[in-house]
Write an enzyme that holds these catalytic residues in place. Structure first.
Site, short mmCIF file in Angstrom:
data_model
loop_
_atom_site.label_atom_id
_atom_site.label_comp_id
_atom_site.label_asym_id
_atom_site.label_seq_id
_atom_site.Cartn_x
_atom_site.Cartn_y
_atom_site.Cartn_z
N GLU A 196 -0.72 4.39 0.30
CA GLU A 196 -0.80 5.54 0.35
C GLU A 196 -1.01 6.35 -0.52
O GLU A 196 -1.68 5.96 -1.68
CB GLU A 196 1.26 5.37 0.35
CG GLU A 196 2.15 4.99 1.56
CD GLU A 196 3.51 4.75 1.32
OE1 GLU A 196 3.48 5.91 0.07
OE2 GLU A 196 3.46 5.49 2.52
N SER B 62 2.43 8.77 1.82
CA SER B 62 4.13 8.69 2.16
C SER B 62 5.04 9.82 2.70
O SER B 62 3.94 10.52 3.07
CB SER B 62 4.37 9.01 0.60
OG SER B 62 5.79 9.28 0.39
#
Length: 553
Positions: free
Chosen positions: A442, A468
């Protein structure tokens, strides 16, 4: 009963002997055995209290004539794993969790399953494992965290802290202000308080019909959350031996499409695309990534929740009517006849649900946009697609700029912090896909640095990694084919002009077919040297993001 395989007849005397050692008595062998899949972990804010939460559930199962057997699975806290090589393990942990659920349930032949996830990869991992086992199953998550409060009463969350780091680097705030945000952003137990990946997936459990009303929005460790846990425990006992409620009878193509409509309407995390592609494959109703834009085109975006609207969090969604209110507002787009674990159809379940706060959940006629909060872009830069959380765009939905290329997330963080990224740039972070990472990290740290430095409306970012759920800005991930498979993102050079048009679902680099062909001839990639035996196995088996990054032997 499925569990008769381990407890019935004289030949199973050794098995019963072992079970008696755990405290079982004669009468217990006549009762359904319920697997209680927990994900308690002391290091994760969304999970450190789940041992106590599971006890509530187990006690209620016993009161209702069944025998609970708790087992645990691992969990990775994506926020803590963020920005260093720990993030390589986040997405692979989904597969470990799925394999663990399958292993425990099938090895011990339990009759039914109640899952207690909360954060990020744990939710989809448990769903994938449960689908393989295919017994009556209910999901009851730990619940979201309350939003934090700043010195002036403003709402804060984990993303506030990540963006504050970027603000501190350019001296927008001082060290004390950074520390104050750090101490206030995450006030206690629960999954991070915005519509990040964890809460997106927990709400989609409601939309798919495998969780009870309020699963995604009732705050952790509250009286109402405990009541919901007891209700879920009672219900799993009622359906434990009823084949109608096997999870594959609940999660079918209609349920997957319902989930994606809700996802588009509320602007969920881009990670939900990855997970729903994987879940649909496990359910035997594989969703094609191209279908998602058809859903997006017809689904109005009616709820903006942090990070898209930083002042709105999950408690606000609950007070505004919850996920049922969102579903009822877009009911014309849903398969209302689909079964849920309560025994009601989805239509029966959401009937009469009302929006209580139109500042949080908009009416369709006052939607933020006529299309959904997530979109799949295609073009010569992403022939198999890439994902953008359109709900989180800060500036224009159309952007052209010069590529500035980084071959890892670490390189990108160093470059952004060092001031290399300017207004009008398209930051390219590559070799971070499922195979290239490996593990598809992420990119919250680089995106937060961009926003924190005041560049959120003036810089785009594309990657074969992922984001994210807390990411906002013109951030495009899951680029497929990824760089490690020779995808176009790996052929880009600094200065290439990239055109992004979200409303037309397109992403292209201004290169002729001949120029692209020439670069493909020149391309060489030997792969990263991976020390971890597990990550080497993962790298060998994982497919790309357009397939949900599932493992294929």
């Amino acid at each position: 009963m499925r569990s008769d395989v381990i407890k019935k007849g004289y030949i199973r005397a050794p098995h019963r002997s072992l079970l008696r050692a755990t405290g079982l008595k004669d009468d217990d062998f006549k009762k359904p055995f319920i697997g209680v899949c927990n994900s308690f972990a002391e290091i994760i804010p969304g999970h450190f209290f789940l041992n106590k939460f599971a006890k509530i559930i187990k006690d209620e199962i016993r009161k209702n004539g069944c025998v609970p057997f708790e087992f645990n699975c691992i969990g990775v806290d994506d926020g803590i794993a963020m920005g260093h090589d720990g993030m390589l393990y986040s997405l692979p942990s989904r597969e470990i969790i799925a394999n663990s659920v399958e292993t425990m349930m099938n090895a011990h032949k339990l009759d039914a399953l109640i899952c207690i996830p909360n954060c990020d990869k744990i939710v989809p991992g448990m769903i994938m494992g449960a689908l393989r086992v295919n017994v009556p199953t209910i999901f009851i998550s730990g619940g979201p965290m309350a939003a934090g409060r700043g010195k002036n009463g403003e709402a804060l969350d984990l993303n506030s802290t990540f963006e504050a780091v970027g603000a501190y680097e350019v001296k927008k705030i001082n060290k004390k202000e950074l520390h104050d945000i750090e101490c206030a952003a995450c006030p206690g137990a629960g999954s991070c308080s915005g519509m990040f990946t964890a809460n997106s997936m927990n709400t989609l459990c409601e939309a798919m019909g495998i969780a009870l009303k309020g699963n995604g929005t009732i705050l952790a460790m509250t009286k109402n959350r405990k009541k919901l846990a007891k209700k879920a425990a009672r219900r799993i006992c009622e359906i434990a031996l009823d084949d109608k409620f096997k999870i594959r009878n609940i999660i079918n193509k209609k349920a997957v499409e319902n989930a994606m409509v809700v996802d588009m309407a509320m602007g969920g995390s881009s990670n939900t695309i990855l997970h729903m592609l994987a879940i649909s494959r496990e359910a035997g109703c594989a969703l094609d990534i191209k279908e998602l834009n058809e859903i997006s085109k017809k689904t109005p975006h009616i709820a903006k929740i942090a990070p898209s609207k930083p002042e709105i969090h999950m408690q606000d969604v609950h007070n505004a009517g919850g996920i049922n209110a969102i579903m009822n507002e877009v009911k014309d787009l849903l398969h209302l006849d689909n079964l849920t674990v309560t025994g009601e159809t989805l239509g029966e379940r959401i009937k009469g649900a009302k929006i209580k706060d139109e500042d949080v959940i908009h009416k369709v006629e006052n939607a933020y946009s006529k299309v959904g909060g997530l979109a799949i872009l295609f073009g010569n830069l992403a022939e198999q697609g890439c994902v953008i959380k359109a709900a989180g765009i800060i500036g224009s939905r159309k952007f052209s700029g010069k590529a500035i290329c980084f071959n890892s997330q670490d390189e990108a963080i160093e470059g952004i912090s060092g001031g290399k990224v300017k207004k009008g740039d398209v930051v390219v972070i590559r070799y971070e896909g499922p195979k290239g990472g490996p593990g598809m990290q992420e990119m919250l740290s680089p995106t937060s640095l961009i926003v924190g430095r005041g560049l959120g409306a003036d810089v785009a970012l594309i990657t074969d990694g992922r984001f994210s759920g807390a990411t906002r800005g013109l951030c495009i991930g899951h680029v497929s084919p990824e760089a490690a498979e020779g995808g176009m993102i790996g052929l880009l050079k600094d200065g290439d002009i990239i055109d992004i048009d979200v409303d037309n679902f397109s992403i292209n680099v201004r290169l002729s077919e001949d120029e692209i062909a020439e670069r493909k001839k020149e391309f060489k990639y030997g792969g990263k040297k991976v020390q971890s035996r597990w990550l080497r196995q993962y790298q060998k088996l994982v497919t790309n993001a357009s397939n949900g990054a599932i493992l294929e032997a």
